[in-house]
Design an enzyme around this catalytic site. Sequence first.
Site, PDB file in Angstrom:
ATOM      1  N   ARG A  99      29.177   3.158  11.179  1.00  0.00           N
ATOM      2  CA  ARG A  99      27.993   3.466  11.816  1.00  0.00           C
ATOM      3  C   ARG A  99      28.328   5.013  12.529  1.00  0.00           C
ATOM      4  NH1 ARG A  99      24.353  -0.564  15.046  1.00  0.00           N
ATOM      5  NH2 ARG A  99      26.003  -0.359  16.432  1.00  0.00           N
ATOM      6  N   ASP A 100      29.449   5.698  12.357  1.00  0.00           N
ATOM      7  CA  ASP A 100      29.742   6.809  12.950  1.00  0.00           C
ATOM      8  C   ASP A 100      30.554   7.627  11.995  1.00  0.00           C
ATOM      9  OD1 ASP A 100      29.329   9.107  14.584  1.00  0.00           O
ATOM     10  OD2 ASP A 100      30.778   8.369  15.976  1.00  0.00           O
ATOM     11  N   LEU A 101      30.600   7.662  10.863  1.00  0.00           N
ATOM     12  CA  LEU A 101      31.338   8.239   9.673  1.00  0.00           C
ATOM     13  C   LEU A 101      31.022   9.744   9.751  1.00  0.00           C
ATOM     14  CD1 LEU A 101      31.221   5.800   6.768  1.00  0.00           C
ATOM     15  CD2 LEU A 101      33.340   6.325   8.140  1.00  0.00           C
TER      16      LEU A 101
ATOM     17  N   THR B  48      26.315  10.098  14.923  1.00  0.00           N
ATOM     18  CA  THR B  48      26.215  11.504  15.230  1.00  0.00           C
ATOM     19  C   THR B  48      25.139  11.957  14.522  1.00  0.00           C
ATOM     20  OG1 THR B  48      28.655  11.729  15.604  1.00  0.00           O
ATOM     21  CG2 THR B  48      27.578  13.723  14.934  1.00  0.00           C
TER      22      THR B  48
END
Length: 137
Positions: A45-47, A86
């Site tokens: 969920r934040d690659l 992000t």
Amino acid sequence: MFMEYCSPGSLFNVIGKLSQEDIGRYFDHLRSAVDYLHSRGVAHRDLKPENLLPMGEGVLKVADFDLAAVFIVDGKEVQLKGRVGTKTYMAPEVLLKASKYSAPPTDLWSCGVILFNMVTVNKPWNSANLDDSDYRR
């Protein structure tokens, strides 16, 4: 806590200096890592490039799991909710909707944005919102 030393820092620090072979190997490692996480029922969920660590010889490691979530519970997929991650790398269903979403496609979206960034040394849009014509397209 001890971690391996990653001399270049994050992938963000080496974008623009990568050969096509490096890009291919790094993306293959990213795809493999995300596939492994998803097979275990976990979404990152934040690659983003800042959370990917190039270790040399085409090895890429995924870091920073503070926003990760389990999406397989008792053998069944559950929908996730919440605007986490992000913005630039966030899938539209996460960014634009307050409703629940399927986790694997959102990580894959981020992978696509990362690949675009590695290949072109640019992001596909200036701002991840509907006011940006590139993002709308």
